[in-house]
Design an enzyme around this catalytic site. Structure first.
Site, PDB file in Angstrom:
ATOM      1  N   HIS A  83       0.847  -1.197   0.000  1.00  0.00           N
ATOM      2  CA  HIS A  83       0.000   0.000   0.000  1.00  0.00           C
ATOM      3  C   HIS A  83       0.883   1.248   0.000  1.00  0.00           C
ATOM      4  O   HIS A  83       2.106   1.165   0.034  1.00  0.00           O
ATOM      5  CB  HIS A  83      -0.977  -0.001   1.186  1.00  0.00           C
ATOM      6  CG  HIS A  83      -0.329   0.037   2.535  1.00  0.00           C
ATOM      7  ND1 HIS A  83       0.302  -1.038   3.090  1.00  0.00           N
ATOM      8  CD2 HIS A  83      -0.226   1.039   3.450  1.00  0.00           C
ATOM      9  CE1 HIS A  83       0.771  -0.720   4.281  1.00  0.00           C
ATOM     10  NE2 HIS A  83       0.471   0.529   4.525  1.00  0.00           N
ATOM     11  N   HIS A  85       1.358   3.921   2.077  1.00  0.00           N
ATOM     12  CA  HIS A  85       1.883   4.625   3.245  1.00  0.00           C
ATOM     13  C   HIS A  85       3.412   4.708   3.188  1.00  0.00           C
ATOM     14  O   HIS A  85       4.084   3.817   2.655  1.00  0.00           O
ATOM     15  CB  HIS A  85       1.444   3.938   4.534  1.00  0.00           C
ATOM     16  CG  HIS A  85       0.066   4.342   4.957  1.00  0.00           C
ATOM     17  ND1 HIS A  85      -0.711   3.564   5.792  1.00  0.00           N
ATOM     18  CD2 HIS A  85      -0.692   5.432   4.647  1.00  0.00           C
ATOM     19  CE1 HIS A  85      -1.886   4.180   5.992  1.00  0.00           C
ATOM     20  NE2 HIS A  85      -1.883   5.310   5.311  1.00  0.00           N
ATOM     21  N   ASP A  87       5.796   4.327   5.308  1.00  0.00           N
ATOM     22  CA  ASP A  87       6.615   3.284   5.918  1.00  0.00           C
ATOM     23  C   ASP A  87       6.567   1.975   5.137  1.00  0.00           C
ATOM     24  O   ASP A  87       7.203   0.983   5.533  1.00  0.00           O
ATOM     25  CB  ASP A  87       6.201   3.052   7.384  1.00  0.00           C
ATOM     26  CG  ASP A  87       4.758   2.604   7.525  1.00  0.00           C
ATOM     27  OD1 ASP A  87       3.939   2.958   6.663  1.00  0.00           O
ATOM     28  OD2 ASP A  87       4.442   1.896   8.503  1.00  0.00           O
ATOM     29  N   HIS A 170      -7.408  -1.732   5.614  1.00  0.00           N
ATOM     30  CA  HIS A 170      -6.396  -0.747   6.012  1.00  0.00           C
ATOM     31  C   HIS A 170      -6.562   0.588   5.288  1.00  0.00           C
ATOM     32  O   HIS A 170      -6.985   1.572   5.893  1.00  0.00           O
ATOM     33  CB  HIS A 170      -5.003  -1.309   5.797  1.00  0.00           C
ATOM     34  CG  HIS A 170      -3.916  -0.447   6.376  1.00  0.00           C
ATOM     35  ND1 HIS A 170      -3.846  -0.171   7.723  1.00  0.00           N
ATOM     36  CD2 HIS A 170      -2.879   0.203   5.791  1.00  0.00           C
ATOM     37  CE1 HIS A 170      -2.815   0.611   7.950  1.00  0.00           C
ATOM     38  NE2 HIS A 170      -2.203   0.858   6.796  1.00  0.00           N
ATOM     39  N   ASP A 191       0.100  -4.204   6.119  1.00  0.00           N
ATOM     40  CA  ASP A 191      -0.869  -3.720   7.113  1.00  0.00           C
ATOM     41  C   ASP A 191      -2.257  -4.150   6.667  1.00  0.00           C
ATOM     42  O   ASP A 191      -2.626  -3.957   5.507  1.00  0.00           O
ATOM     43  CB  ASP A 191      -0.808  -2.194   7.205  1.00  0.00           C
ATOM     44  CG  ASP A 191       0.509  -1.712   7.793  1.00  0.00           C
ATOM     45  OD1 ASP A 191       1.273  -2.555   8.298  1.00  0.00           O
ATOM     46  OD2 ASP A 191       0.777  -0.503   7.736  1.00  0.00           O
ATOM     47  N   HIS A 379      -5.409  -0.974  11.695  1.00  0.00           N
ATOM     48  CA  HIS A 379      -4.548  -2.144  11.869  1.00  0.00           C
ATOM     49  C   HIS A 379      -5.323  -3.214  12.636  1.00  0.00           C
ATOM     50  O   HIS A 379      -6.215  -2.909  13.435  1.00  0.00           O
ATOM     51  CB  HIS A 379      -3.286  -1.782  12.662  1.00  0.00           C
ATOM     52  CG  HIS A 379      -2.321  -0.931  11.907  1.00  0.00           C
ATOM     53  ND1 HIS A 379      -1.353  -1.444  11.085  1.00  0.00           N
ATOM     54  CD2 HIS A 379      -2.185   0.423  11.857  1.00  0.00           C
ATOM     55  CE1 HIS A 379      -0.654  -0.460  10.556  1.00  0.00           C
ATOM     56  NE2 HIS A 379      -1.137   0.692  11.012  1.00  0.00           N
ATOM     57  N   HIS A 401       6.701  -5.807  11.777  1.00  0.00           N
ATOM     58  CA  HIS A 401       5.980  -4.535  11.927  1.00  0.00           C
ATOM     59  C   HIS A 401       5.335  -4.416  13.303  1.00  0.00           C
ATOM     60  O   HIS A 401       4.127  -4.225  13.449  1.00  0.00           O
ATOM     61  CB  HIS A 401       4.901  -4.415  10.831  1.00  0.00           C
ATOM     62  CG  HIS A 401       4.415  -3.008  10.619  1.00  0.00           C
ATOM     63  ND1 HIS A 401       3.460  -2.426  11.417  1.00  0.00           N
ATOM     64  CD2 HIS A 401       4.730  -2.082   9.680  1.00  0.00           C
ATOM     65  CE1 HIS A 401       3.203  -1.204  10.979  1.00  0.00           C
ATOM     66  NE2 HIS A 401       3.966  -0.971   9.921  1.00  0.00           N
TER      67      HIS A 401
END
Length: 665
Positions: A83, A85, A87, A170, A191, A379, A401
């Protein structure tokens, strides 16, 4: 079998200690006992996959990157991004443009659409020096050309690696990837959330269990409140604050959770007319840009949003306006503002939640505000994680994670859930490799016409063995183009030979050797032609040339070679050749020729061969004598060894001088 250890470096590919190719290695290059810079390396049977490519938000410059120096990027076959994001995706431009990576990278359509907007904004707002910048907008634009998109449930194969993805919840476009290499399946969740919210579907449950599940452990053993309870707390606090004449400030990430909160607020305002005069602003240019993406991909959201879209676009808010600049903001009266920030950490977060701050004198002073912490995190919590794993039942679980302590507590609690003892749960640190061993059996499946009938015990199955990646299939030649990208073809060969003699000489010689020689005339050119065993055609192209034509296969190739040799021998013997008419040929003359050939061959084998008075051949070898009757083939000799040699040689010579029968299959 699984073990965890830290190799010197993944760049060096040392010889395996066990059966070659059976060792599967998984190494977190980021997100190992930490939250941030998700990046997991996997290698099996010389194939390598990299899951995610994020940065650590707490660091800047090179320190924020995953440990790319532990691998050789040029060996990576496939890079899969779950995805958008930061991170999970923010080091992708660096990896694509500033390393030796030459593999292929995949993400979903929605992820790619937001990826460019999010990273472009990240470059603009980053407060780091030019030297510490990992990439610029040009790198982002170039990376876009290298990113390939994948649909949910679409199977893609790259260099023997098969993979497909499932909805992960998510955020919009988030995916869980299932990778299959030589029959070993690995699920990487990224995630994920198993709870459906206002606009996102819940994460899917794969239809079969993977051999390894690499799963996030962000919330460890914590439990979320139900969505309805959280939404009620959220709206009650806002309504109460505004009713008392206050203002509401909502810090939230620009993407994902911000859209969820805006949907909640717009619906709540619509249901409460007394709030219609209270403005709601979202102060994020990035969120405004990404709103167009959310409107584009509505059909990939949950059923509630799709049904609402049939009447109106749910992301065209009635009571919410974007705040384009600070000049447009009038700080008068009641209002609600949602703006993007990073999460507060350390003592600042603690002081705010305790409703106090430090004064200049160092004393604690009350804040003239109320602070409420309501989590809308997408999450999975412990309940979702444990239920998901129980339904999936993977024999190997790798936790990533997650903060080390939370991850440790989650591991211990999961061990109590999986009491059978057959499930291995591993929590590797960054750069710590997990090694597992799988016994791979080579199995070929019959498909197409060959699969229509079940062969009996001991019955031979004949077909083409086709290897694709790590799979083997047996199929009929006619099915090759149906079940593979291959196809069958016939190779027609032609050879031209100089020949100045009579064409009838060739026909005569061919008839002496082959049983089937047919004469005809080519319909187009009118030249004479011979068809040998319905396989090879001999054409008289001119007075000085002949040509051979045939469709290539082992028998026809051998037949054509023998005809070429025959024609070349005729060319050398032309002055001695006399063509006899069919009428002149007699059995007596043929018999004389056969006798001469037999005598010559026996001389070549035994040396001293003479014709005796009784019509028998006398053969002398090293003082031993044998007498051969040419008519019956009987041999007399006191030496049994010589007797058997002569008898066997004569039998073989007799069969050799006769025409060779060659039947077409």
């Amino acid at each position: 079998m699984a073990s965890a250890g830290q190799p010197p470096s993944l760049k060096r590919r040392e010889a395996p200690l066990t059966i070659e190719g059976d060792q599967l290695t998984i190494t977190p290059l980021g997100a190992g006992n930490e939250v941030g810079r998700s990046c997991v390396y996997m290698s099996y049977k010389t194939k390598t996959v990299l899951f995610d490519c994020g940065i650590h938000p707490a660091y800047s410059g090179m320190a924020a990157l995953p440990y790319f120096n532990e691998i050789d990027p040029s060996t990576i076959d496939v890079l899969l991004i779950t995805h958008f994001h930061l991170d999970h995706a923010a080091s992708l431009p660096y990896f694509l443009e500033k390393t030796t990576f030459r593999g292929r990278v995949f993400m979903t359509h929605a992820t790619k659409a937001v990826y460019k907007l999010l990273l472009t904004d990240y470059v603009k707002v980053s407060k780091v020096s030019v030297e510490d910048m990992l990439f610029d907008e040009q790198d982002i634009n170039r990376s876009m050309d290298k990113i390939e998109v994948i649909d949910f449930h679409q199977t893609v194969e790259v260099n023997g690696i098969k993979f497909w993805c499932y909805t992960a919840g998510h955020v919009l476009g988030a995916a869980m990837f299932m990778v299959d290499i030589a029959g070993v399946r690995v699920l990487y969740t990224g995630d994920y959330s198993r709870e459906e919210d206002r606009h996102l579907r819940a994460a899917e449950l794969p239809q079969f269990s993977p051999d390894i599940c690499i799963i996030e452990s962000t919330y460890g053993v914590q439990l979320h409140q139900s969505r309805h309870v959280r939404e009620k707390r959220f709206t009650d606090v806002i309504h109460s604050t505004i009713s008392q004449g206050g203002r509401v400030l909502i810090p939230a990430f620009a993407l994902g959770r911000a859209q969820e909160l805006l949907l909640i607020l717009d619906e709540y305002w619509s249901n409460h007319p007394e709030l219609h005069n209270i403005p709601i602003y979202y102060a994020s240019p990035l969120a405004k840009k990404c709103m167009a993406v959310y409107q584009t991909y509505i059909l990939s959201m949950n059923e509630r949003i799709r049904n609402q879209f049939a009447n109106s676009n749910p992301f065209k808010f009635k009571h919410i306006s974007p705040l384009n600049s600070i000049e447009d903001f009038t700080d008068v009266g009641k209002m609600l503002v949602l703006y993007p920030v990073m999460l507060l950490k350390g003592h600042w977060k603690k002081q705010l939640l305790m409703n106090q701050r430090k004064s200049h004198s160092g004393l604690a002073a009350p804040l003239n505000m109320q602070v409420h912490y309501i989590s809308f995190s997408a999450h999975a919590d412990y309940a979702q994680t444990s239920t998901f794993l129980k339904e999936l039942m993977p024999p190997n679980i790798i936790l990533v994670h997650g903060e080390a302590n939370e991850m440790g507590r989650l591991k211990q609690k999961l061990i109590t859930e999986f009491t059978d003892g057959n499930t291995k749960i591993i929590t590797p640190k960054n750069c710590q490799s997990v090694e597992m061993y799988f016994n791979s059996e080579k199995m070929a499946k019959t498909i197409g016409r060959l699969a229509e009938k079940t062969p009996g015990v001991g019955e031979t199955v004949s077909g083409l063995l086709v290897k694709k990646g790590f799979t083997y299939q047996i199929m009929a030649p006619d099915d090759l183009h149906v079940f593979s990208q291959l196809s069958t073809a016939n190779i027609t060969q032609r050879i031209t030979i100089q020949f100045a003699g009579a064409f009838g000489v060739i026909k005569h010689r061919l008839e002496q050797i082959y049983e089937s020689v047919e004469s005809s005339t080519d319909e187009e050119s009118g030249v004479p032609m011979l068809r040998v065993h319905d396989r090879v055609t001999v054409n008289q192209d001119s007075d000085k040339h002949i040509s051979l034509h045939w469709t290539s296969d082992p028998i026809s190739d051998m037949l054509s070679d023998s005809i070429v040799a025959l024609v070349l021998n005729i060319s050398r013997e032309i002055p001695k050749v006399v063509i006899q008419s069919e009428a002149v040929k007699t059995e007596e003359e043929n018999g004389k020729k056969v006798e001469k050939i037999i005598h010559a061959l026996l001389v070549s084998l035994f040396g001293d061969v003479r014709l005796g008075e009784n019509g028998k051949l006398t053969i002398s070898v090293d003082g031993n004598v044998a007498y051969l009757d040419k008519q019956s083939g009987d041999v007399e000799s006191e030496n049994e060894g010589l007797k058997e040699r002569v008898k066997t040689a004569f039998r073989r010579i007799q069969s050799a001088v006769k025409p060779i029968p060659l039947s077409a299959p």
